[in-house]
Design an enzyme around this catalytic site. Structure first.
Site, PDB file in Angstrom:
ATOM      1  CG  ASP A   8      -1.774   1.238   1.300  1.00 24.66           C
ATOM      2  OD1 ASP A   8      -2.280   1.679   0.256  1.00 24.66           O
ATOM      3  OD2 ASP A   8      -1.934   1.783   2.420  1.00 24.66           O
ATOM      4  CD  GLU A  65      -5.117   0.665  -2.074  1.00 27.57           C
ATOM      5  OE1 GLU A  65      -5.987  -0.093  -1.619  1.00 27.57           O
ATOM      6  OE2 GLU A  65      -4.694   1.663  -1.467  1.00 27.57           O
ATOM      7  CG  ASP A 136      -0.560   3.465   5.727  1.00 26.17           C
ATOM      8  OD1 ASP A 136      -1.390   3.829   4.879  1.00 26.17           O
ATOM      9  OD2 ASP A 136      -0.017   4.249   6.526  1.00 26.17           O
TER      10      ASP A 136
END
Length: 154
Positions: A8, A65, A136
């Site tokens: 992420d 992501e 996160d």
């Protein structure tokens, strides 16, 4: 068995996870957050930290992501720099990289593409049995989980 590095990306807080999947069995081998404070040292820190994770865990694939446009164009540019580091790491280590939108990731872990971060963290804990320290970190685990689902590995 497949080992996925879930990421992420963030300018100063990048979540990561190593998720192993085989059939319907999966486990988080390692997860956490790479934190940085000042530029451009944050990019070097992210690069070195991810390289160390790859060296120690030898993932087969990377799940990332995808970026989404926020209200601040400057933040998007900074996020692009972090994504560049991740693309470089993937290329240097010859590891295939797959990208998923935030909606795909949230849908995979919660069943709803517009879930809140708290809901993602809760489902990561419920499904994978992992208590995360940051959103996160939870997002990185969810990205790897989404990848395994999409590849039919779990």
């Amino acid at each position: 068995m497949i080992k996925v590095l879930g990421i992420d990306p963030g300018n100063y807080s990048t979540g990561f996870s190593i998720l192993i999947g085989k059939g319907n069995n999966f486990k988080v081998e390692r997860s956490g957050t790479i934190k940085s404070r000042k530029r451009p040292d944050n990019l070097k820190n992210i690069f070195n930290s991810l390289q160390e994770i790859i060296d120690n865990h030898s993932p087969d694939e990377i799940a990332l992501e995808a970026a989404f446009y926020g209200k601040n164009p400057q933040s998007l540019i900074r996020l692009g720099e972090v994504r560049g580091i991740i693309l470089l790491i993937s290329s240097i280590n010859n590891i295939k990289l797959f990208e998923y939108t935030p909606q795909q990731v949230k849908n995979a872990i919660t069943g709803y593409g517009w879930s809140k971060k708290e809901e993602v963290s809760l489902m990561v804990e419920k499904i994978l049995g992992v208590k995360t320290q940051t959103h996160d970190e939870a997002d990185a685990i969810a990205v790897a989980f989404c990848h395994l689902l999409s590849r039919g590995k779990i």
